[in-house]
Every structure is written in structure tokens, then in C-alpha cells.
Write a protein that holds these residues in place. Structure first.
Motif, mmCIF file in Angstrom:
data_model
loop_
_atom_site.group_PDB
_atom_site.id
_atom_site.type_symbol
_atom_site.label_atom_id
_atom_site.label_comp_id
_atom_site.label_asym_id
_atom_site.label_seq_id
_atom_site.Cartn_x
_atom_site.Cartn_y
_atom_site.Cartn_z
ATOM 1 N N ALA A 81 0.815 -1.220 0.000
ATOM 2 C CA ALA A 81 0.000 0.000 0.000
ATOM 3 C C ALA A 81 0.844 1.264 0.000
ATOM 4 C CB ALA A 81 -0.944 -0.003 1.203
ATOM 5 N N ASP A 82 2.049 1.156 -0.519
ATOM 6 C CA ASP A 82 2.946 2.317 -0.517
ATOM 7 C C ASP A 82 3.047 2.989 -1.885
ATOM 8 O OD1 ASP A 82 3.523 2.074 2.179
ATOM 9 O OD2 ASP A 82 5.170 0.670 1.831
ATOM 10 N N VAL A 83 2.046 2.785 -2.729
ATOM 11 C CA VAL A 83 2.058 3.436 -4.036
ATOM 12 C C VAL A 83 1.704 4.906 -3.873
ATOM 13 C CG1 VAL A 83 1.141 3.457 -6.375
ATOM 14 C CG2 VAL A 83 1.356 1.289 -5.137
ATOM 15 N N LYS A 84 2.534 5.748 -4.414
ATOM 16 C CA LYS A 84 2.293 7.193 -4.384
ATOM 17 C C LYS A 84 2.007 7.680 -5.800
ATOM 18 C CE LYS A 84 5.277 7.756 -0.342
ATOM 19 N NZ LYS A 84 5.413 6.292 -0.154
ATOM 20 N N PRO A 85 1.452 8.879 -5.949
ATOM 21 C CA PRO A 85 1.215 9.382 -7.302
ATOM 22 C C PRO A 85 2.496 9.389 -8.133
ATOM 23 C CG PRO A 85 0.115 10.770 -5.676
ATOM 24 C CD PRO A 85 0.969 9.804 -4.902
ATOM 25 N N ASP A 86 2.350 9.033 -9.408
ATOM 26 C CA ASP A 86 3.490 9.007 -10.329
ATOM 27 C C ASP A 86 4.597 8.089 -9.804
ATOM 28 O OD1 ASP A 86 2.107 10.973 -11.803
ATOM 29 O OD2 ASP A 86 3.043 12.561 -10.630
ATOM 30 N N PRO A 87 4.350 6.777 -9.730
ATOM 31 C CA PRO A 87 5.330 5.861 -9.134
ATOM 32 C C PRO A 87 6.681 5.925 -9.825
ATOM 33 C CG PRO A 87 3.699 4.665 -10.420
ATOM 34 C CD PRO A 87 3.201 6.069 -10.311
ATOM 35 N N ASP A 88 7.713 5.927 -9.012
ATOM 36 C CA ASP A 88 9.059 5.947 -9.567
ATOM 37 C C ASP A 88 9.665 4.553 -9.490
ATOM 38 O OD1 ASP A 88 9.722 5.625 -6.885
ATOM 39 O OD2 ASP A 88 10.394 7.695 -6.626
ATOM 40 N N ILE A 89 10.890 4.435 -9.922
ATOM 41 C CA ILE A 89 11.540 3.123 -9.992
ATOM 42 C C ILE A 89 11.671 2.505 -8.606
ATOM 43 C CG2 ILE A 89 13.719 1.972 -10.568
ATOM 44 C CD1 ILE A 89 13.975 4.003 -12.888
ATOM 45 N N GLU A 93 10.310 -1.191 -7.396
ATOM 46 C CA GLU A 93 11.213 -2.199 -6.842
ATOM 47 C C GLU A 93 10.753 -2.640 -5.453
ATOM 48 O OE1 GLU A 93 13.646 -3.779 -8.394
ATOM 49 O OE2 GLU A 93 13.217 -2.648 -10.213
ATOM 50 N N ALA A 94 10.181 -1.720 -4.667
ATOM 51 C CA ALA A 94 9.646 -2.087 -3.355
ATOM 52 C C ALA A 94 8.432 -3.005 -3.509
ATOM 53 C CB ALA A 94 9.264 -0.832 -2.573
ATOM 54 N N CYS A 95 7.587 -2.726 -4.484
ATOM 55 C CA CYS A 95 6.431 -3.577 -4.757
ATOM 56 C C CYS A 95 6.887 -4.955 -5.245
ATOM 57 C CB CYS A 95 5.525 -2.911 -5.782
ATOM 58 S SG CYS A 95 3.952 -3.752 -6.061
ATOM 59 N N LEU A 96 7.924 -4.973 -6.063
ATOM 60 C CA LEU A 96 8.489 -6.243 -6.532
ATOM 61 C C LEU A 96 8.959 -7.093 -5.362
ATOM 62 C CD1 LEU A 96 9.604 -8.123 -8.767
ATOM 63 C CD2 LEU A 96 11.683 -6.721 -8.742
ATOM 64 N N ASP A 117 -0.234 1.226 -12.953
ATOM 65 C CA ASP A 117 1.092 1.295 -13.571
ATOM 66 C C ASP A 117 2.114 0.550 -12.720
ATOM 67 O OD1 ASP A 117 0.031 2.789 -15.604
ATOM 68 O OD2 ASP A 117 0.930 4.686 -14.999
ATOM 69 N N CYS A 118 2.042 0.766 -11.406
ATOM 70 C CA CYS A 118 2.968 0.092 -10.496
ATOM 71 C C CYS A 118 2.804 -1.420 -10.587
ATOM 72 C CB CYS A 118 2.733 0.576 -9.067
ATOM 73 S SG CYS A 118 3.798 -0.197 -7.828
ATOM 74 N N ILE A 133 14.076 -1.673 -15.319
ATOM 75 C CA ILE A 133 12.900 -0.900 -15.716
ATOM 76 C C ILE A 133 13.262 0.063 -16.838
ATOM 77 C CG2 ILE A 133 11.246 0.824 -14.924
ATOM 78 C CD1 ILE A 133 11.333 -0.552 -12.180
ATOM 79 N N GLN A 134 14.449 0.679 -16.742
ATOM 80 C CA GLN A 134 14.864 1.626 -17.789
ATOM 81 C C GLN A 134 14.877 0.968 -19.162
ATOM 82 O OE1 GLN A 134 16.296 1.164 -14.845
ATOM 83 N NE2 GLN A 134 17.201 3.054 -14.024
ATOM 84 N N SER A 135 15.278 -0.305 -19.217
ATOM 85 C CA SER A 135 15.368 -0.985 -20.513
ATOM 86 C C SER A 135 14.003 -1.426 -21.035
ATOM 87 C CB SER A 135 16.285 -2.200 -20.412
ATOM 88 O OG SER A 135 15.704 -3.213 -19.605
ATOM 89 N N MET A 136 12.968 -1.316 -20.198
ATOM 90 C CA MET A 136 11.615 -1.657 -20.632
ATOM 91 C C MET A 136 10.903 -0.480 -21.294
ATOM 92 S SD MET A 136 10.201 -3.873 -17.402
ATOM 93 C CE MET A 136 10.986 -5.414 -16.902
ATOM 94 N N THR A 137 11.417 0.738 -21.117
ATOM 95 C CA THR A 137 10.727 1.905 -21.662
ATOM 96 C C THR A 137 10.723 1.842 -23.190
ATOM 97 O OG1 THR A 137 12.743 3.248 -21.611
ATOM 98 C CG2 THR A 137 11.329 3.321 -19.670
ATOM 99 N N GLY A 138 9.634 2.365 -23.759
ATOM 100 C CA GLY A 138 9.473 2.287 -25.205
ATOM 101 C C GLY A 138 8.399 1.268 -25.550
#
Length: 400
Positions: A81-89, A93-96, A117-118, A133-138
Motif C-alpha cells: 500500500a505504498d504506491v504514491k502518485p506518479d510511481p518511480d523506480i 522495486e519495493a512492490c516487486l 502502472d505500479c 525498468i529503464q530498458s523496458m521503456t518504449g
């Protein structure tokens, strides 16, 4: 900038639109439809799940009925339950880690676009543990089915419950980056209007305008299929029919459900026909200044459509007739349609300029928008970074 090269790529990608329809989720709608999730899990022989949500849903005990139903069905659950607006990397990784600790066989995303999105990118990391995650963009960088993903939207805006996209924020570059892959489309979309009755008015407005932006961009883009345009058109008519009602009366379940359907249809539309330069600009502004995505879209939309000029007149006129405008001249009808959009924004108490934009940041924002939008988005008119800079300055000043 080669317009011919961009259009060739866009046309080639558009040929995959029939394939995308095969990935669309099973949709279940109606009040308390969230409680059907345990049955879905049992049918898929899932015994352990991770629920991805926000602190507010846990604090308000909104998910207790779901948790009780999972327990009754002998499904072991944990929640992140730690998702914040505009999730960052770091958030993903914490959700993973939470999903790994739970040995989750499925992910249930209950929340707005940020939550979904998360959950999507967490699922991608579960099946691609060695891929950053960076290599997944696109576009199409995952190429592997995710664990069972059930999306339960609690805002009527992102359309993420049916879309092939996710957006992550890079805190180093202060920019949002899209990830697009057919395997990110959830297997089930649960449209439960009961979950939206507590949504604050401003979030109702922001998410509704996000839906409208998705639909208009998908409809005005090139190479969209007839199905995508039909879904976009239907979404526009529902937004004009029900957004004001949900803003004025949060408990109106009929209007809430219609807006969920609008978001759902707009999501189907932009999954194949894509979004456009409104989003390319919005992602940079949102990432840099933390402006809510739907609010940014609401302000940027009329400026971008005005800058497209004659190239969008026939499409906007067609949308105008969808909402009951009767002008026979396309130019007049298109102008009336955008005037109707402006009246809707005013009725939702949305501002005109985005005063957060700093003039010194415009070159970087323009470069980022051009890099995201070209050649990915099949927009009516292709712009370079100079044109983007001019348009972003108009957004800053509130001058379409």
C-alpha cells in the motif's frame, strides 16, 4: 526530422491493431463486482496474491470486504500500500520485493492509474527479473506474459485497466517515461462504481478530463481503426453526458458507472490508436513540477488542438456531432466542440494556465516531448522541438 520516415513507422505499427483486440481483458461491471475476484482466482488455481493499492484504501478499510472474501475462499493475500502518485523506480522495486516475499501468483491492482502502472511494471519485473525498468521503456520490450493481473480502477480516467501502457517516473531526469507492451494489458478489468463514491471532486474532474483527452487524441490521430474511433467517440459522448453529474453528486452510482465505461472505452481506443502530443507535453510537466496528470492534460488539450489547426477540423467536427452539435460546416462545428470542452473545464473549476512552468525549463520540456512523441504517436501533424517550445509557452501563458 523526416515526416515520411515517421509516418512509415506509424503505419507499420498500426497494422498490429487487430492483434491488440485479442489481448483485451474480460470486463466485469456493476456495484460490488470487486467481490467476484475470489471466484476468478479459484478458476485460475491461484492460491497466493498481492493486492497493490494506496494507504488511503487501507486506512479507510475500503478493501476489507475483498480481504474477507479472499480469506473465505482460502486465498492467501498480502498487500502493498505504498504506491504514491506518479510511481518511480524505487516504488516499483519495493512492490516487486513485496510480491516476491508473498510468492504471489497473481496481482490485484485497486486504485487509479498510478496503482495500475505500479502493478503492471511489477509484473513485468517478476517475469523479467534480469531486465531493468529503464530498458523496458518504449514499445514491446517485455515479450513475456505477466502473472495474472486483475485491475480494479478507482478513478474514471487512466483507462489503464484495458491499456497496453504504463508510465514510470525517473527522479533523476524529472520525466515520466511510457512503457508499452501488449502483455501489460490486465486479464480482468473490474468496474465497480461503489469504489468511486468517495473520490474527491477535484480528482473526479482530473480523471474525467484525462478520459476525454485519451478519447480525443485517439480519435484525431492517424491510422486508427474503425473500432478505435468508435470506442473513442462513445467515450466522448459519455464524458459530456455524465462527468458534470459525478462532479456535482459523488454518490450518483449510475453516472459513476457510465464514467467508468467512458474511461474503459477511451483506454481501448488509445491502446491501439495511441495518445498524442498532449501526453508528450504532459509527461514532462508532470514529472518536473508534480502537476496531476489529468489537470495537466485538461490545460494542454485545447492549446495543442488549436496548434494543430486545420489538420484536426474534420475529426473534431465529427466529435462535435457526437455530442449533439448541429453545425453543418466542419470548421464551425470543430470550434463549437472545443468551446464545449472549455465550458466543461470551467464547470469543473479547472484553471487555464499552468503557472508552474518556468520559462527557462521550456527547451528541456520541448526536447523531451519531441523525443517521446516522435515517431511513436501518429499525430495529425508532426512537430519539431521548436514548435513544441512555442506550444509549451502558450500553455504557460494560458493562450491557445
Amino acid at each position: 526530422m523526416s515526416t515520411w520516415f515517421y509516418r512509415s513507422q506509424q503505419f507499420a505499427v498500426s497494422l498490429s491493431q487487430p492483434l491488440q483486440r485479442r489481448f483485451q481483458p474480460t470486463t466485469i461491471s456493476g456495484a460490488n463486482s470487486m467481490l467476484r475476484i475470489p471466484t476468478i482466482l479459484q478458476q485460475h488455481h491461484v492460491e497466493r496474491v498481492l493486492v497493490v493499492t494506496t494507504p488511503g484504501f487501507i486506512r479507510r478499510k475500503s478493501l476489507d470486504p475483498l480481504f474477507n472474501a479472499l480469506t473465505a475462499a482460502s486465498v492467501n493475500y498480502a498487500y502493498f500500500a505504498d504506491v504514491k502518485p506518479d510511481p518511480d523506480i524505487a516504488c516499483i522495486e519495493a512492490c516487486l520485493q513485496a510480491a516476491t516475499n508473498q510468492r504471489a501468483q497473481a496481482l490485484i491492482a485497486v486504485g487509479g492509474g498510478s496503482v495500475m502502472d505500479c502493478a503492471k511494471v511489477t509484473g513485468a519485473r517478476l517475469v523479467r527479473p534480469r531486465q531493468s525498468i529503464q530498458s523496458m521503456t518504449g514499445t514491446m520490450k517485455i515479450h513475456r506474459p505477466l502473472p495474472l493481473l486483475i485491475a480494479v480502477p478507482t478513478t474514471a480516467g487512466s483507462g489503464s485497466e484495458v491499456s497496453a501502457g504504463a508510465v514510470i517516473t525517473d527522479t533523476q531526469t524529472h520525466r515520466k517515461y511510457p512503457i508499452d507492451d501488449l502483455f501489460l494489458i490486465p486479464k480482468f478489468a473490474i468496474l465497480d462504481p461503489q469504489l468511486l463514491t468517495g473520490l474527491p471532486a477535484k480528482m473526479t474532474a482530473y480523471s474525467g478530463m484525462d478520459t476525454l483527452t485519451h478519447a480525443i487524441e485517439a480519435y484525431t490521430n492517424k491510422f486508427g481503426s474503425r473500432s478505435a474511433r468508435e470506442h473513442a467517440s462513445h467515450a466522448v459522448s459519455l464524458v459530456f453526458g455524465y462527468l458534470r453529474a459525478t462532479y456535482q453528486d459523488p454518490s450518483n452510482l449510475i453516472a459513476r458507472e457510465r464514467m467508468l465505461i467512458a474511461s474503459h472505452d477511451a483506454g481501448i481506443a488509445f491502446s491501439s490508436a495511441y495518445v498524442g502530443y498532449v501526453h508528450a507535453i504532459s509527461h514532462g510537466i508532470g514529472g518536473r513540477y508534480h502537476v496531476p496528470h489529468g489537470l495537466a492534460n485538461a490545460v494542454i488539450l485545447p492549446v495543442v488542438m488549436a496548434a494543430f489547426g486545420d489538420s484536426v477540423v474534420p475529426a473534431l467536427a465529427a466529435l462535435g456531432r457526437t455530442i449533439g452539435l448541429t453545425a453543418t460546416d466542419d470548421t464551425q462545428c470543430a470550434h463549437q466542440f472545443m468551446a464545449a470542452v472549455d465550458r466543461l473545464r470551467a464547470d469543473l473549476d479547472l484553471p487555464d494556465p499552468l503557472s508552474q512552468i518556468q520559462e527557462a525549463d521550456i527547451p528541456a520540456l520541448a526536447a523531451g516531448a519531441a523525443a517521446e512523441g516522435n515517431p511513436q504517436y501518429p499525430v495529425p501533424q508532426i512537430w519539431d522541438s521548436t514548435k513544441f517550445a512555442t506550444v509549451i509557452d502558450r500553455v504557460r501563458l494560458g493562450k491557445p
